[in-house]
Motif scaffolding. Structure first.
Motif, PDB file in Angstrom:
ATOM      1  N   TYR A 101       0.830  -1.207   0.000  1.00  0.00           N
ATOM      2  CA  TYR A 101       0.000   0.000   0.000  1.00  0.00           C
ATOM      3  C   TYR A 101       0.865   1.257   0.000  1.00  0.00           C
ATOM      4  O   TYR A 101       0.549   2.248  -0.685  1.00  0.00           O
ATOM      5  N   THR A 115      -6.754   1.531  -2.557  1.00  0.00           N
ATOM      6  CA  THR A 115      -7.588   2.280  -1.609  1.00  0.00           C
ATOM      7  C   THR A 115      -8.605   1.409  -0.874  1.00  0.00           C
ATOM      8  O   THR A 115      -9.409   1.936  -0.102  1.00  0.00           O
ATOM      9  N   GLU A 154      -6.211   0.408   9.657  1.00  0.00           N
ATOM     10  CA  GLU A 154      -5.736   1.497  10.508  1.00  0.00           C
ATOM     11  C   GLU A 154      -4.206   1.547  10.521  1.00  0.00           C
ATOM     12  O   GLU A 154      -3.611   2.632  10.465  1.00  0.00           O
ATOM     13  N   ASN A 213      -2.966   2.996   7.137  1.00  0.00           N
ATOM     14  CA  ASN A 213      -3.192   4.442   7.038  1.00  0.00           C
ATOM     15  C   ASN A 213      -2.238   5.225   7.940  1.00  0.00           C
ATOM     16  O   ASN A 213      -1.787   6.317   7.585  1.00  0.00           O
ATOM     17  N   ARG A 214      -1.925   4.665   9.099  1.00  0.00           N
ATOM     18  CA  ARG A 214      -0.928   5.329   9.967  1.00  0.00           C
ATOM     19  C   ARG A 214       0.443   5.330   9.291  1.00  0.00           C
ATOM     20  O   ARG A 214       1.166   6.331   9.333  1.00  0.00           O
ATOM     21  N   ARG A 231      -1.867   9.061   5.921  1.00  0.00           N
ATOM     22  CA  ARG A 231      -3.095   9.647   5.386  1.00  0.00           C
ATOM     23  C   ARG A 231      -4.156   8.556   5.267  1.00  0.00           C
ATOM     24  O   ARG A 231      -3.855   7.369   5.455  1.00  0.00           O
ATOM     25  N   GLN A 232      -5.386   8.962   4.932  1.00  0.00           N
ATOM     26  CA  GLN A 232      -6.488   8.003   4.791  1.00  0.00           C
ATOM     27  C   GLN A 232      -6.446   7.409   3.384  1.00  0.00           C
ATOM     28  O   GLN A 232      -7.302   7.655   2.549  1.00  0.00           O
ATOM     29  N   GLN A 233      -5.420   6.601   3.120  1.00  0.00           N
ATOM     30  CA  GLN A 233      -5.312   5.977   1.784  1.00  0.00           C
ATOM     31  C   GLN A 233      -6.382   4.912   1.595  1.00  0.00           C
ATOM     32  O   GLN A 233      -7.072   4.884   0.579  1.00  0.00           O
ATOM     33  N   ASP A 255      -9.801   3.908   1.984  1.00  0.00           N
ATOM     34  CA  ASP A 255     -11.037   4.623   2.281  1.00  0.00           C
ATOM     35  C   ASP A 255     -12.267   3.732   2.286  1.00  0.00           C
ATOM     36  O   ASP A 255     -13.363   4.185   2.615  1.00  0.00           O
ATOM     37  N   ARG A 272     -15.444   7.189   8.575  1.00  0.00           N
ATOM     38  CA  ARG A 272     -14.139   7.323   7.922  1.00  0.00           C
ATOM     39  C   ARG A 272     -13.959   6.336   6.767  1.00  0.00           C
ATOM     40  O   ARG A 272     -13.144   6.567   5.870  1.00  0.00           O
ATOM     41  N   TYR A 273     -14.682   5.240   6.806  1.00  0.00           N
ATOM     42  CA  TYR A 273     -14.558   4.215   5.775  1.00  0.00           C
ATOM     43  C   TYR A 273     -15.887   4.008   5.048  1.00  0.00           C
ATOM     44  O   TYR A 273     -16.945   3.908   5.680  1.00  0.00           O
TER      45      TYR A 273
END
Length: 454
Positions: free
Chosen positions: A188, A195, A223, A226-227, A231-233, A235, A274-275
Motif C-alpha cells: 500500500y 484504496t 488502521e 493508514n498510519r 493519510r487516509q489511503q 477509504d 471514515r470508511y
C-alpha cells in the motif's frame, strides 16, 4: 397448477418469491444504515454465484443492490442485468490478465488475491492511457477502486469447504504467514491507488462471532496501513458476506440487523464515517425465497420404509444429496390438487430421479404419506439450488418462475395470472424449462461423427 405451469407433463418447477426478495434487500440496506454514520457510502453487492439469473440481478439492482462477480460469465450476467460498473466488484482467486484488463477498462472494483495478481495489476496500471508508459507502480491512477484481499486466518466453521479464513485457505494473503503483514503494508505504501481492503471469513456454518473477529482483524490492518502512509489511503473496507441461513424452520435467523449491531459493538470504528463499506451477501438474500416443487412419479416401499420417487434430486440439490448432514432441506407435502397434504406423519424417504442409491432429498423424514401424483416441495432453495444445475443422467433444467400477488407485480408478455384462495397471483418466466433438443445440442449433437472421423 391452475395455470398449467406444473402437472403430469411438467413434473418439476422452481419458484421465486418476488416480494420476499424485495423485502430482504430492504432489510439489508436498513440494517447497515441504522449503524453507519450519516452519508457513509455503502455498496451491497449481491454474490452472483448464489443465484446467477439475470432477472434476479436486475430485480436486486432496482432495489439498491449491486453485484459481486467471480468470473467472466458472472460479469456478463451482471452487465446483461444493467448493473453499472460502479456497482460491481470482481473477486476471484484465478483472474486472467484479460479479466483484469476488462475490469480496469470498465472501472469495476477489483480485489487482488495474491502478490502475483498484484504484479499483473501493476503492469496494467502503468499502461493506462492517462499515465506515463513504463512508469513506476503507482504512477497512474486507475478509475477502478483497487484493493487486496487478506485472509485474517481466524479459523473455520462447521463446514470446512465454506471456511475461507483458515490457516491454509486458498483465498487472499494470509495475515499470520511469515512476512505477509509487512508485505501488505509496504504494498500500500508503494501504490497510492490501492484504496480498499477486502476480507471474507466464510459463509454457512460460520458463527457471527468468528465473522466479526475476521472483520476486526481487517479493520486493524487498515488502521495500521493508514498510519504508516500518514493519510487516509484506505477509504473503503469490503467485509464480504457470509450471513448463515436457518434451514431448520421458517424463521429468518440471524438477521441483518443482528449482524450489523454485532459489528457496531465489536468494531465501532467501522461505522464512524471514515470508511466506505462494501458487503457481498448472497445466500442470505435469496435462500428463503425459493422453492422447488416436484411431482411424485411413483410411491413404493423398500425394507418396510415408504419411498416417494420424485423429479427433484441431485440435479437441483447437489450439496444436499452428497452432504445431507451439512445441507438438510425442509420438505413440504402437497396432494395431487396442490393443497397441503393431510394425514398423520409417516417416516419416509424422498428420492430423486437420478440413477444412484444416494439420490435422496430427505431420508427418514416424518411427513404425511406421499402417494403417486402428490407433490414434494423443497423449501429454502432460492440460493445455490435450482440455478446451479448438475446434469446427472442428462436431466433437464427446470423452469424458473417468479411470483407475486397481482398488485405487486409488473405486467408483461411473459406473465400469467391465476388465483388461489381468492388472491390473484401473477407468474413471470425467469428461465424456460430446458428442452430435450437443448440437451442434445449442449452435448455435441451437431458433431455426431467428430470422433469417428479421426
Amino acid at each position: 397448477m391452475e395455470q398449467g405451469l406444473l402437472g403430469p407433463e411438467v413434473p418439476i418447477i422452481a419458484l421465486l418469491d418476488v416480494p420476499g426478495i424485495k423485502a430482504s434487500a430492504a432489510e439489508l440496506r436498513a440494517a447497515f444504515d441504522a449503524v453507519a454514520a450519516p452519508d457513509t457510502p455503502v455498496l451491497h453487492a449481491f454474490a452472483v454465484k448464489a443465484t446467477p439469473l439475470v432477472p434476479v440481478l436486475r430485480l436486486l439492482h432496482e432495489h439498491g443492490i449491486g453485484a459481486e462477480v467471480a468470473s467472466p460469465g458472472e460479469l456478463a450476467l451482471a452487465r446483461a442485468a444493467g448493473v453499472p460498473p460502479r456497482d460491481i466488484v470482481l473477486d476471484s482467486p484465478a483472474k486472467t490478465l484479460a479479466e483484469l484488463r476488462e475490469a480496469l477498462a470498465l472501472g469495476i472494483a477489483v480485489n487482488a488475491d495474491n502478490p502475483q495478481e498484484l504484479d499483473r495489476i501493476d503492469g496494467l496500471v502503468r499502461d493506462l492511457p492517462d499515465g506515463p508508459s513504463g512508469g513506476q507502480a503507482g504512477s497512474s491512477h486507475p478509475r477502478s477502486p483497487l484493493g487486496i484481499r487478506v485472509n485474517p486466518q481466524v479459523g473455520g466453521g462447521s463446514i470446512a469447504a465454506l471456511s475461507t479464513a483458515t490457516a491454509t485457505s486458498k483465498f487472499g494473503v494470509g495475515l499470520r504467514d511469515e512476512g505477509a503483514r509487512k508485505w501488505i503494508v509496504q504494498a500500500y505504501a508503494d501504490r497510492p491507488w490501492l484504496t480498499r481492503l477486502h476480507a471474507h471469513t466464510g459463509s454457512q456454518g460460520i458463527p457471527l462471532s468468528l465473522m466479526a473477529r475476521g472483520i476486526a482483524e481487517t479493520y486493524a490492518l487498515a488502521e495500521e496501513i493508514n498510519r504508516r502512509v500518514g493519510r487516509q489511503q484506505i477509504d473503503t473496507l469490503d467485509i464480504g458476506g457470509g450471513l448463515p441461513v436457518n434451514f431448520g424452520s421458517e424463521v429468518t435467523t440471524p438477521t441483518y440487523a443482528q449482524y450489523a449491531r454485532l459489528l457496531a459493538e465489536a468494531v465501532p470504528g467501522l461505522f464512524d464515517g471514515r470508511y466506505g463499506l462494501v458487503t457481498e451477501f448472497g445466500r442470505s438474500l435469496l435462500a428463503k425465497h425459493g422453492t422447488v416443487v416436484a411431482r411424485v412419479e411413483y410411491a413404493k416401499s423398500a425394507g418396510g420404509r415408504p419411498v416417494a420417487v420424485t423429479h427433484a434430486g441431485v440435479q437441483i440439490a447437489t450439496r444436499t444429496v452428497y452432504a445431507p448432514g451439512s445441507w438438510p432441506l425442509r420438505i413440504a407435502a402437497y396432494d395431487a390438487s396442490g393443497h397441503p397434504k393431510a394425514g398423520p406423519d409417516v417416516v419416509q424417504d424422498i428420492a430423486g430421479p437420478a440413477c444412484f442409491a444416494g439420490d435422496l432429498l430427505a431420508e427418514g423424514r416424518a411427513l404425511p404419506l406421499l402417494e403417486q401424483g402428490d407433490y414434494a416441495a423443497a423449501l429454502d432453495t432460492g440460493a445455490y439450488y435450482f440455478a446451479h444445475h448438475y446434469a446427472y443422467n442428462s436431466l433437464a433444467r427446470p423452469g424458473i418462475y417468479g411470483f407475486a400477488a397481482a398488485e405487486g407485480t409488473d405486467g408483461g408478455s411473459d406473465s400469467s395470472s391465476g388465483s388461489h384462495g381468492g388472491t390473484d397471483v401473477r407468474f413471470a418466466v425467469v428461465r424456460e424449462p430446458q428442452s430435450v433438443e437443448e440437451i442434445v445440442a449442449e452435448s455435441g449433437g451437431a458433431r455426431p461423427t467428430a470422433l469417428t472421423a479421426l
